[in-house]
Motif scaffolding. Structure first.
Motif, PDB file in Angstrom:
ATOM      1  N   SER A   1       2.842 -18.609  18.018  1.00  0.00           N
ATOM      2  CA  SER A   1       2.056 -17.236  17.560  1.00  0.00           C
ATOM      3  C   SER A   1       0.976 -16.992  18.774  1.00  0.00           C
ATOM      4  O   SER A   1       0.347 -18.052  19.401  1.00  0.00           O
ATOM      5  N   SER A   2       0.955 -15.638  18.999  1.00  0.00           N
ATOM      6  CA  SER A   2       0.218 -15.428  20.360  1.00  0.00           C
ATOM      7  C   SER A   2      -1.266 -15.009  20.070  1.00  0.00           C
ATOM      8  O   SER A   2      -2.251 -15.264  20.874  1.00  0.00           O
TER       9      SER A   2
ATOM     10  N   GLY B   1       2.299 -13.997   8.530  1.00  0.00           N
ATOM     11  CA  GLY B   1       2.493 -13.037   7.644  1.00  0.00           C
ATOM     12  C   GLY B   1       3.012 -11.711   8.261  1.00  0.00           C
ATOM     13  O   GLY B   1       3.093 -11.684   9.536  1.00  0.00           O
ATOM     14  N   ARG B   2       3.316 -10.774   7.186  1.00  0.00           N
ATOM     15  CA  ARG B   2       3.691  -9.471   8.018  1.00  0.00           C
ATOM     16  C   ARG B   2       2.942  -8.266   7.533  1.00  0.00           C
ATOM     17  O   ARG B   2       2.175  -8.507   6.351  1.00  0.00           O
ATOM     18  N   GLY B   3       2.813  -7.275   8.094  1.00  0.00           N
ATOM     19  CA  GLY B   3       1.834  -6.181   7.697  1.00  0.00           C
ATOM     20  C   GLY B   3       2.328  -4.905   8.400  1.00  0.00           C
ATOM     21  O   GLY B   3       2.943  -4.855   9.127  1.00  0.00           O
ATOM     22  N   ASN B   4       1.676  -3.824   7.932  1.00  0.00           N
ATOM     23  CA  ASN B   4       1.957  -2.420   8.153  1.00  0.00           C
ATOM     24  C   ASN B   4       0.823  -1.806   9.304  1.00  0.00           C
ATOM     25  O   ASN B   4      -0.262  -1.815   8.545  1.00  0.00           O
ATOM     26  N   PRO B   5       1.057  -1.824  10.526  1.00  0.00           N
ATOM     27  CA  PRO B   5      -0.036  -1.347  11.269  1.00  0.00           C
ATOM     28  C   PRO B   5      -0.521  -0.208  10.949  1.00  0.00           C
ATOM     29  O   PRO B   5      -1.666   0.254  11.441  1.00  0.00           O
TER      30      PRO B   5
ATOM     31  N   THR C   1       0.680  -1.074  -0.054  1.00  0.00           N
ATOM     32  CA  THR C   1      -0.063  -0.070   0.192  1.00  0.00           C
ATOM     33  C   THR C   1       0.715   1.375  -0.021  1.00  0.00           C
ATOM     34  O   THR C   1       0.604   2.406  -0.615  1.00  0.00           O
TER      35      THR C   1
ATOM     36  N   LYS D   1      -2.318 -10.652   8.604  1.00  0.00           N
ATOM     37  CA  LYS D   1      -2.285 -11.585   9.919  1.00  0.00           C
ATOM     38  C   LYS D   1      -3.665 -12.729   9.697  1.00  0.00           C
ATOM     39  O   LYS D   1      -3.591 -13.695  10.084  1.00  0.00           O
TER      40      LYS D   1
ATOM     41  N   LEU E   1       6.953   2.591  10.167  1.00  0.00           N
ATOM     42  CA  LEU E   1       6.219   2.335   8.862  1.00  0.00           C
ATOM     43  C   LEU E   1       6.600   0.805   8.291  1.00  0.00           C
ATOM     44  O   LEU E   1       5.888   0.347   7.585  1.00  0.00           O
ATOM     45  N   MET E   2       7.513   0.297   9.303  1.00  0.00           N
ATOM     46  CA  MET E   2       7.662  -1.087   8.548  1.00  0.00           C
ATOM     47  C   MET E   2       6.827  -2.201   8.778  1.00  0.00           C
ATOM     48  O   MET E   2       6.019  -1.910   9.837  1.00  0.00           O
ATOM     49  N   THR E   3       6.731  -3.216   8.004  1.00  0.00           N
ATOM     50  CA  THR E   3       6.039  -4.093   8.201  1.00  0.00           C
ATOM     51  C   THR E   3       6.342  -5.037   9.205  1.00  0.00           C
ATOM     52  O   THR E   3       7.695  -4.973   9.395  1.00  0.00           O
ATOM     53  N   ILE E   4       5.567  -5.606  10.119  1.00  0.00           N
ATOM     54  CA  ILE E   4       5.763  -6.394  11.178  1.00  0.00           C
ATOM     55  C   ILE E   4       5.195  -7.700  11.524  1.00  0.00           C
ATOM     56  O   ILE E   4       4.023  -7.604  10.847  1.00  0.00           O
ATOM     57  N   SER E   5       5.588  -8.656  12.283  1.00  0.00           N
ATOM     58  CA  SER E   5       4.668  -9.910  12.139  1.00  0.00           C
ATOM     59  C   SER E   5       4.298 -10.089  13.504  1.00  0.00           C
ATOM     60  O   SER E   5       3.270 -10.724  13.622  1.00  0.00           O
ATOM     61  N   GLU E   6       4.527  -9.360  14.496  1.00  0.00           N
ATOM     62  CA  GLU E   6       3.739  -9.288  15.903  1.00  0.00           C
ATOM     63  C   GLU E   6       3.879  -8.297  16.546  1.00  0.00           C
ATOM     64  O   GLU E   6       5.050  -7.293  16.519  1.00  0.00           O
ATOM     65  N   TYR E   7       3.068  -7.508  17.148  1.00  0.00           N
ATOM     66  CA  TYR E   7       3.147  -6.688  18.368  1.00  0.00           C
ATOM     67  C   TYR E   7       3.807  -6.926  19.486  1.00  0.00           C
ATOM     68  O   TYR E   7       3.485  -8.059  19.995  1.00  0.00           O
TER      69      TYR E   7
ATOM     70  N   LYS F   1      -5.395  -1.355   3.532  1.00  0.00           N
ATOM     71  CA  LYS F   1      -5.401  -1.939   2.060  1.00  0.00           C
ATOM     72  C   LYS F   1      -6.958  -2.036   1.876  1.00  0.00           C
ATOM     73  O   LYS F   1      -7.579  -2.307   2.911  1.00  0.00           O
TER      74      LYS F   1
ATOM     75  N   ASP G   1      -3.699  -2.836   7.216  1.00  0.00           N
ATOM     76  CA  ASP G   1      -2.978  -3.870   6.566  1.00  0.00           C
ATOM     77  C   ASP G   1      -2.345  -4.939   7.487  1.00  0.00           C
ATOM     78  O   ASP G   1      -2.491  -6.265   7.145  1.00  0.00           O
ATOM     79  N   PHE G   2      -2.081  -4.658   8.833  1.00  0.00           N
ATOM     80  CA  PHE G   2      -1.367  -5.551   9.359  1.00  0.00           C
ATOM     81  C   PHE G   2      -2.148  -6.571   9.915  1.00  0.00           C
ATOM     82  O   PHE G   2      -2.109  -7.837   9.631  1.00  0.00           O
ATOM     83  N   TYR G   3      -3.761  -6.111  10.409  1.00  0.00           N
ATOM     84  CA  TYR G   3      -4.644  -7.227  10.738  1.00  0.00           C
ATOM     85  C   TYR G   3      -5.047  -8.128   9.589  1.00  0.00           C
ATOM     86  O   TYR G   3      -5.124  -9.091   9.974  1.00  0.00           O
TER      87      TYR G   3
END
Lengths: 289, 445
Positions: B50-51, B304-308, A74, B298, A218-224, B312, B293-295
């Motif tokens: 994964s939590s 996967g990876r996303g931008n919080p 995006t 996931k 801004l970066m994509t992450i896999s977990e908070y 999108k 995007d992040f949600y």
């Protein structure tokens, strides 16, 4: 009061003259013009019968690929959604602001260490007008540069039939306030330091921290993950001009004008707080002649 | 010695490379997830490490706890399940705790779902409980009926071919002997092959037992309890349910005549579509919803990876019963394009090319389906700006259903930017030279 304003005006004029005599400014503008040309030509070359195909030009494909892998698809789409102008603006604006802020922080710190500022401000004023004159110089050149870029982009859009979107001008407005807040950090750093190198180090370190936090957000992450580092990061972001700048760009994209105005106000507030802090810090450090 | 060392080196490097492709398989507790993503059902799974599980709020999604082997596939850069060895479905109840500490218990329910095929007819249907069992029974009966019909068709077709061969043989013999064979030909032409059997237009997902999750926006904790109320190890997870950020915006799928099989999307409202204008366009508007995007990433892939901070757009359904109004800058007023059906045919002039024609249901394409449906937007070669708007059958414009198409080309006028680039340097040189002259004049005086 009038005397102080007059002194600020005189010192600011001298600063502007000094900067105009420096070749760096001209080199930067030339670089910006050349980059704008290549950016527009590259973008046009990437346009196909069915729209934008960034894979057709290596530079744009590289930029888009990096954006997608670090910040998500995006972010890459948003950057080129209205044409090449936002991307070009970001690329040519940041070196200019970096140059202005570095020169401000270094010069102020240097003049303090050599005692030059004591000579200049000898009279009925304290150090604050001296700092303010630098801020005025920075505002003058930032405004001038943005104005030049807007004219350039408008001319480029008329020639190529591309659009400088109204949202771009709003982005330019928030970029101006973001730049002024960054430049204020440079002035604050010089008020803390006793020489040019220390001032520059403090300034660049703080900007680096803000920049890393900004890129990280801004970066994509896999977990908070919530840990002390993320909490410190979130707190520091409150003082970061990049944070409000990004928020204002998102607000423009969503057409949320109230949030946009609030973000701009936050940037003005940061600048004001920094200048007030500079004023008190310089008083505490007894630089008054 | 040298050869030995080379072989050893290659063996080590290659084996290391191969070993790195797939990690060791480990037996894990996991939740298999069938999550609705706003458009379709996505399959993913939540590993022990994964939590959190991400689901769409106020829509049905399915969780199936199980024990199975999990491994990391480096070649595909993803975690995968190997259910060949162990695939134990775990019984029990799911305990769901909300942020208000309200606890609810969910029992497993049988479910199934299906989707009707075709890009534009994706209608997902989910059945649970008795309805699922009934639907599965109906589907099985239908499948059995089709199978029987197919078998019968094969037999009849075999007989028909044998008979046709015989008839051809007879005609050939009659022709060689100079006998009249017109009657035989008439008989051959009169008999048509057996009709094709019917077919099922959808595929039902096999019945499965799962916990149906349909929660409002919020954060929840879940854990799996066995029949005695004990908690399964590693079953404690967090569920985040999220909703749309913006909904029912209008996006476009479009393609040019020369790239008809490679459609592109214009998702961002008010974005500009830049084209070179050399080919006509085919556009299709659709409704789309915006998600975090992040949600959403996931939800589709729990690893996967996303931008919080980013969002999108996800397409949901095409805009039926709509009109496309377009205004080309070279034309005085707006024009209307209606949705049409098209067929892609092989070009007569160029054997490697194709041409796009209107779908002719009654004649030319009687036994065929159309290839796509779109709004046709012709390029006139003169217009540089085309403004498009979508409106419904009541003549009401859709919000965010507008786009601007700009025809862009390279122009020599751009070189003026390069010429301008020289001006700052020229100005600096002028100032410097002037200062030198002033300095020298002052020095002389």
């Amino acid at each position: 009061m009038n005397e102080k304003v007059r002194v600020i005006g005189i010192i600011a004029r001298t600063r502007i003259k000094e900067t105009l005599l420096n070749p760096a400014l001209y080199v930067l503008i030339t670089g910006a013009l050349v980059f704008t040309y290549y950016s527009l030509v590259d973008f046009i070359n990437a346009i196909d019968s069915d729209g934008l195909n960034l894979a057709k030009t290596p530079i744009l494909e590289l930029v888009s690929g990096l954006m997608t892998s670090f910040f998500g698809r995006t972010a890459s789409e948003n950057l080129f959604a209205h044409g090449p102008f936002l991307f070009t603006f970001i690329v040519i604006f940041f070196p200019f602001i970096l140059y202005l802020s570095i020169s401000t922080a270094f010069k102020l710190g240097n003049e303090k260490s050599t005692g030059a500022c004591q000579l200049v401000i000898f009279g009925p004023v304290n150090i604050t007008p001296y700092y303010l004159s630098f801020l005025i110089r920075d505002i003058f050149f930032t405004l001038g540069y943005i104005f030049l870029v807007c004219i350039l982009f408008t001319a480029g859009s008329l020639v190529t039939n591309m659009v400088v979107d109204p949202t771009f001008f709003l982005s330019a407005v928030s970029s101006f306030f973001m730049a002024i807040a960054l430049l204020s950090y440079g002035i604050l750093a010089s008020s803390l330091a006793s020489n040019g190198f220390t001032s520059l180090s403090i300034y660049l370190s703080s900007v680096a921290v803000f920049f890393v936090l900004y890129i990280g957000s801004l970066m994509t992450i896999s977990e908070y993950t919530i840990n002390p580092a993320t909490v410190i990061g979130l707190v520091l972001q409150v003082f970061s001009p990049f944070f409000y700048w990004q928020a204002s760009l998102t607000a423009v994209e969503h057409g949320n004008w109230l949030v946009f105005l609030l973000d701009v106000f936050a940037l003005v507030l940061i600048t004001s707080v920094l200048m007030v802090a500079t004023h008190f810090l310089s008083r505490i450090r007894s630089i008054k002649v | 010695m040298k050869r030995f060392l080379t072989t050893l080196f290659l063996a080590f490097t290659l084996s290391a490379g191969l070993a790195a492709q797939i990690s060791e398989k480990e037996e894990e507790f996991l939740y298999s997830i069938h999550a609705y993503d706003g458009k379709e059902y996505k399959k993913t799974f939540c590993r022990e490490e994964s939590s959190t599980i991400y689901l769409l709020a106020d829509d049905q999604s399915f969780l199936m706890p199980r024990k199975t082997f999990v491994y990391y596939d480096a070649a595909l850069n993803m975690w995968r399940i190997d259910s060949q060895g162990v695939n134990e479905e775990l019984p029990g109840r799911l305990e769901v705790t909300g942020t208000d500490n309200k606890v609810t218990y969910i029992d497993k329910t049988v479910y199934t779902y299906y989707v009707t095929p075709g890009e534009w007819d994706m209608q997902w249907k989910v059945y649970t409980g008795q309805k699922a069992l009934d639907e599965w029974k109906t589907f099985e009966e239908l499948r059995e009926k089709i199978r029987e019909e197919g078998k019968k068709f094969q037999e009849e077709m075999f007989k028909y071919r044998r008979w046709k061969e015989e008839m051809n043989k007879k005609i050939k013999e009659a022709r060689l002997k100079g006998k009249n064979f017109e009657g035989l030909v008439q008989e051959l032409n009169a008999k048509s092959p057996p009709p094709y059997p019917g077919r099922i237009h959808y595929e039902l997902y096999p019945l499965e037992m799962a916990f149906i999750i349909n929660l409002p926006v919020g954060e929840y904790r879940i854990r799996l309890l066995d029949s005695e109320g004990r908690v399964y190890e590693n079953s404690d997870k967090k569920i985040i349910t999220f909703s749309r950020e913006r909904s029912n915006s209008v996006g476009f799928i479009y393609s040019a005549t020369d790239k008809i099989k490679l459609p592109k999307q214009s998702r961002i409202p008010q974005a500009i579509i830049y084209i070179n204008g050399k080919h006509d366009l085919y556009l299709r508007p659709y409704l789309q919803n915006e998600f975090n995007d992040f949600y959403h990433e996931k939800l589709s892939n729990n690893d996967g990876r996303g931008n919080p901070l980013s969002t999108k757009w996800i397409i949901t359904e095409p805009l039926y019963n709509s009109w496309l109004e377009y205004h080309r800058s070279a034309e005085p007023g707006p024009e209307i394009s209606l949705e049409e059906q098209f067929k892609v045919e092989r070009s007569r002039e160029n054997p490697f090319g194709y041409r796009i024609v209107y779908y002719d249901r009654n004649d030319a394409h009687k036994n065929f389906e159309p290839d796509f449906r779109s709004f046709y937007l012709p390029m006139d070669g003169k217009s540089t700006v085309i403004k498009i708007k979508v409106r419904d059958y009541k003549d009401k414009y859709y919000v965010s259903g507008e786009r601007e198409i700009r025809v862009v080309w390279y122009t020599a006028g751009l070189v003026f930017l390069l010429i301008l680039a020289g001006i700052p340097i020229a100005v600096y040189l002028f100032i410097t030279i002037k200062r030198i002259i002033l300095y020298r004049t002052a020095e002389k005086s």
